[in-house]
Design a protein around this motif. Structure first.
Motif, PDB file in Angstrom:
ATOM      1  N   TYR A  51      18.899  -0.453  12.879  1.00  0.00           N
ATOM      2  CA  TYR A  51      20.226  -1.014  12.626  1.00  0.00           C
ATOM      3  C   TYR A  51      20.604  -2.020  13.706  1.00  0.00           C
ATOM      4  CZ  TYR A  51      25.335  -1.171  12.323  1.00  0.00           C
ATOM      5  OH  TYR A  51      26.643  -1.589  12.243  1.00  0.00           O
ATOM      6  N   PHE A  52      20.281  -1.712  14.956  1.00  0.00           N
ATOM      7  CA  PHE A  52      20.686  -2.564  16.075  1.00  0.00           C
ATOM      8  C   PHE A  52      19.731  -3.726  16.328  1.00  0.00           C
ATOM      9  CE2 PHE A  52      22.763   1.497  17.006  1.00  0.00           C
ATOM     10  CZ  PHE A  52      24.068   1.080  17.236  1.00  0.00           C
ATOM     11  N   THR A  53      18.455  -3.542  16.025  1.00  0.00           N
ATOM     12  CA  THR A  53      17.464  -4.555  16.397  1.00  0.00           C
ATOM     13  C   THR A  53      16.603  -5.067  15.242  1.00  0.00           C
ATOM     14  OG1 THR A  53      15.647  -3.014  16.871  1.00  0.00           O
ATOM     15  CG2 THR A  53      17.273  -3.384  18.632  1.00  0.00           C
ATOM     16  N   GLY A  54      16.632  -4.374  14.113  1.00  0.00           N
ATOM     17  CA  GLY A  54      15.754  -4.745  13.012  1.00  0.00           C
ATOM     18  C   GLY A  54      14.355  -4.207  13.189  1.00  0.00           C
ATOM     19  N   SER A  55      14.131  -3.494  14.295  1.00  0.00           N
ATOM     20  CA  SER A  55      12.811  -2.942  14.600  1.00  0.00           C
ATOM     21  C   SER A  55      12.883  -1.418  14.614  1.00  0.00           C
ATOM     22  CB  SER A  55      12.328  -3.450  15.961  1.00  0.00           C
ATOM     23  OG  SER A  55      11.123  -2.820  16.337  1.00  0.00           O
ATOM     24  N   LYS A  56      12.032  -0.780  13.818  1.00  0.00           N
ATOM     25  CA  LYS A  56      12.023   0.675  13.762  1.00  0.00           C
ATOM     26  C   LYS A  56      11.067   1.225  14.804  1.00  0.00           C
ATOM     27  CE  LYS A  56      11.992   4.438  10.409  1.00  0.00           C
ATOM     28  NZ  LYS A  56      11.866   4.791   8.970  1.00  0.00           N
ATOM     29  N   LEU A  57      11.574   2.105  15.669  1.00  0.00           N
ATOM     30  CA  LEU A  57      10.746   2.660  16.730  1.00  0.00           C
ATOM     31  C   LEU A  57      10.118   3.972  16.288  1.00  0.00           C
ATOM     32  CD1 LEU A  57      13.084   2.121  19.820  1.00  0.00           C
ATOM     33  CD2 LEU A  57      11.424   0.553  18.831  1.00  0.00           C
ATOM     34  N   PRO A  72       5.915  -0.681  19.427  1.00  0.00           N
ATOM     35  CA  PRO A  72       7.052   0.230  19.583  1.00  0.00           C
ATOM     36  C   PRO A  72       7.410   0.564  21.035  1.00  0.00           C
ATOM     37  CG  PRO A  72       5.603   0.987  17.833  1.00  0.00           C
ATOM     38  CD  PRO A  72       4.891  -0.137  18.516  1.00  0.00           C
ATOM     39  N   ARG A  73       6.409   0.787  21.872  1.00  0.00           N
ATOM     40  CA  ARG A  73       6.710   1.188  23.243  1.00  0.00           C
ATOM     41  C   ARG A  73       7.413   0.060  24.011  1.00  0.00           C
ATOM     42  NH1 ARG A  73       5.478   5.258  26.579  1.00  0.00           N
ATOM     43  NH2 ARG A  73       5.329   4.850  28.810  1.00  0.00           N
ATOM     44  N   ARG A  74       6.940  -1.167  23.824  1.00  0.00           N
ATOM     45  CA  ARG A  74       7.576  -2.310  24.493  1.00  0.00           C
ATOM     46  C   ARG A  74       8.990  -2.532  23.953  1.00  0.00           C
ATOM     47  NH1 ARG A  74       3.957  -7.502  24.398  1.00  0.00           N
ATOM     48  NH2 ARG A  74       5.778  -8.272  25.543  1.00  0.00           N
ATOM     49  N   ASN A  75       9.148  -2.391  22.642  1.00  0.00           N
ATOM     50  CA  ASN A  75      10.475  -2.542  22.054  1.00  0.00           C
ATOM     51  C   ASN A  75      11.430  -1.478  22.572  1.00  0.00           C
ATOM     52  OD1 ASN A  75       9.842  -4.793  20.594  1.00  0.00           O
ATOM     53  ND2 ASN A  75       9.682  -3.770  18.613  1.00  0.00           N
ATOM     54  N   ARG A  76      10.897  -0.266  22.761  1.00  0.00           N
ATOM     55  CA  ARG A  76      11.730   0.826  23.271  1.00  0.00           C
ATOM     56  C   ARG A  76      12.208   0.506  24.686  1.00  0.00           C
ATOM     57  NH1 ARG A  76       8.567   4.678  22.016  1.00  0.00           N
ATOM     58  NH2 ARG A  76       7.504   4.979  23.998  1.00  0.00           N
ATOM     59  N   LEU A  79      21.949   6.952  24.720  1.00  0.00           N
ATOM     60  CA  LEU A  79      20.682   6.244  24.567  1.00  0.00           C
ATOM     61  C   LEU A  79      19.864   6.789  23.404  1.00  0.00           C
ATOM     62  CD1 LEU A  79      18.641   4.156  25.517  1.00  0.00           C
ATOM     63  CD2 LEU A  79      17.767   5.843  27.146  1.00  0.00           C
ATOM     64  N   GLU A  80      19.790   8.117  23.275  1.00  0.00           N
ATOM     65  CA  GLU A  80      18.997   8.716  22.201  1.00  0.00           C
ATOM     66  C   GLU A  80      19.485   8.264  20.832  1.00  0.00           C
ATOM     67  OE1 GLU A  80      20.230  10.243  24.771  1.00  0.00           O
ATOM     68  OE2 GLU A  80      18.686  11.480  25.746  1.00  0.00           O
ATOM     69  N   GLU A  81      20.797   8.097  20.689  1.00  0.00           N
ATOM     70  CA  GLU A  81      21.352   7.684  19.400  1.00  0.00           C
ATOM     71  C   GLU A  81      20.960   6.243  19.074  1.00  0.00           C
ATOM     72  OE1 GLU A  81      25.401  10.443  19.223  1.00  0.00           O
ATOM     73  OE2 GLU A  81      25.418   8.573  20.393  1.00  0.00           O
ATOM     74  N   ILE A  82      21.039   5.364  20.051  1.00  0.00           N
ATOM     75  CA  ILE A  82      20.663   3.969  19.813  1.00  0.00           C
ATOM     76  C   ILE A  82      19.172   3.847  19.509  1.00  0.00           C
ATOM     77  CG2 ILE A  82      20.251   1.794  21.032  1.00  0.00           C
ATOM     78  CD1 ILE A  82      23.002   1.727  21.962  1.00  0.00           C
ATOM     79  N   LEU A  83      18.351   4.617  20.214  1.00  0.00           N
ATOM     80  CA  LEU A  83      16.921   4.571  19.947  1.00  0.00           C
ATOM     81  C   LEU A  83      16.603   5.092  18.552  1.00  0.00           C
ATOM     82  CD1 LEU A  83      15.493   5.765  23.390  1.00  0.00           C
ATOM     83  CD2 LEU A  83      15.445   3.448  22.452  1.00  0.00           C
ATOM     84  N   LYS A  84      17.301   6.130  18.139  1.00  0.00           N
ATOM     85  CA  LYS A  84      17.052   6.701  16.817  1.00  0.00           C
ATOM     86  C   LYS A  84      17.450   5.725  15.712  1.00  0.00           C
ATOM     87  CE  LYS A  84      17.799  10.806  13.971  1.00  0.00           C
ATOM     88  NZ  LYS A  84      18.353  12.178  13.916  1.00  0.00           N
TER      89      LYS A  84
END
Length: 350
Positions: free
Chosen positions: A333-339, A84-88, A324-329
């Motif tokens: 949806y944007f990446t297929g990866s849940k942070l 998660p941290r690297r994906n973030r 940024l906070e919205e995209i991370l949340k």
């Protein structure tokens, strides 16, 4: 009843490309080899899935479209890396690239530009892959491929003996192939000659072969692809699609609760796409022209609409931009990866 046409054949192609040799149909000829086909061989087949295009070749919606036009070539990195941290950090880097004016907010115009850039990225990847694929079907390197040369390579990729097939074709002898393979060959032949740009010489060069494999970037082939999709879905033969035709289920009756849930999702997703996106003039009918505009990956108007829809999904503060906070949340949806803990250290990292 739905008729089996060109698109059903393409669906079969997709199945053949991933099916082990032991699962081949029982009706096979003596020309078949025992060795399984390789990935390189299968790259000469037109893919069902086209990156950055909203609909599959078989008429299904592209489930990965949003991720493809947001991540481009970086899709695989998010699939392979679950930390998660690297994906973030990667997602923050992407945000900073999309945010051209550096106001820490992504507008629809900025997202539109990014979508077009990522779509072009997918196309350039297709061009690179096509060079390798064309080389596989043009072993003598003369820059042109005949239908018979391609047919030999196609059948070889399906496990037939290449030398024996080539000899039979040269002698104009009948090829004993199973019914399914013959149906695929006939469909491919139609598509092959459609990709032969005027003046037609019954040969495909590298650019024409690209159109054969990737019709989404050729206007003539895009029209052909749309025509085949409409033909497969159109039940009354008027060459247009109603909502009921577009959402009709591809398979038979529902056999269990799990199947019912899948079918319900199919109908819901396709109804939304038909009414909100494809049916541009909102008259309840989708014409070939509307579907062509929808399928065109380099349509700037579509890219802007897509940008607005993507923003709306995560725009919690309703300012029509993305922070940024919205995209991370809404990273899934944007990446297929849940942070996890998406907001942690956002400001420090950004």
């Amino acid at each position: 009843a739905r008729r089996v046409g060109f698109l059903a054949s393409l669906a079969l192609l997709a199945l053949l490309a991933v099916t082990p040799s032991r699962a081949r149909p029982a009706n096979v000829s003596s020309l078949k080899d025992k060795s399984p086909s390789s990935k390189e061989d299968n790259e000469i087949l037109p893919p069902d899935h086209l990156n950055g295009v909203k609909m599959e070749m078989d008429g299904h919606l592209n489930k990965d479209f949003h991720q493809e036009v947001f991540l481009g070539k970086e899709m695989e990195e998010f699939e392979e890396d679950s930390e998660p941290r690297r994906n973030r950090k990667k997602l923050i880097e992407i945000f900073s690239k999309v945010d051209i004016n550096k106001d820490r907010s992504i507008s629809a115009k900025e997202m539109q530009r990014w979508i077009m850039e990522k779509t072009e990225e997918h196309f350039q990847e297709a061009v690179r892959e096509n060079k390798l694929s064309f080389r596989a079907v043009d072993p003598d390197g003369d820059g042109h491929v005949t239908w018979d040369e391609y047919r030999v390579k196609f059948l070889a990729s399906k496990g037939f003996n290449e030398k024996e097939v080539a000899e039979k074709i040269k002698k104009n002898e009948e090829l004993k192939v199973d019914e399914e393979t013959q149906e695929v060959l006939e469909s491919l032949k139609d598509r092959w000659f459609q990709a032969d740009n005027p003046p037609a010489d019954q040969l495909l060069n590298e650019q024409e072969f690209l159109s054969f494999l990737h019709p989404e970037h050729s206007r003539g082939m895009l029209k052909y692809m749309v025509k085949e999709i409409v033909r497969d879905l159109d039940q009354d033969g008027d060459k247009k699609l109603t909502l009921s035709e577009f959402i009709s289920l591809p398979m038979g009756t529902v056999e269990n609760q799990h199947g019912q849930e899948i079918d319900d999702d199919w109908v819901k997703e396709r109804k939304k796409e038909f009414q909100e996106v494809i049916d541009a003039n909102k008259d309840g009918i989708v014409t070939m022209e509307e579907l062509e505009e929808y399928m065109d990956p380099m349509n700037e108007y579509n890219a802007l609409n897509e940008a607005k829809q993507m923003i709306a999904v995560a725009d919690e503060n309703q300012n029509h931009n993305l922070e940024l906070e919205e995209i991370l949340k809404y990273s899934e949806y944007f990446t297929g990866s849940k942070l996890m803990d998406y907001a942690r250290n956002v400001h420090e990292e950004f």
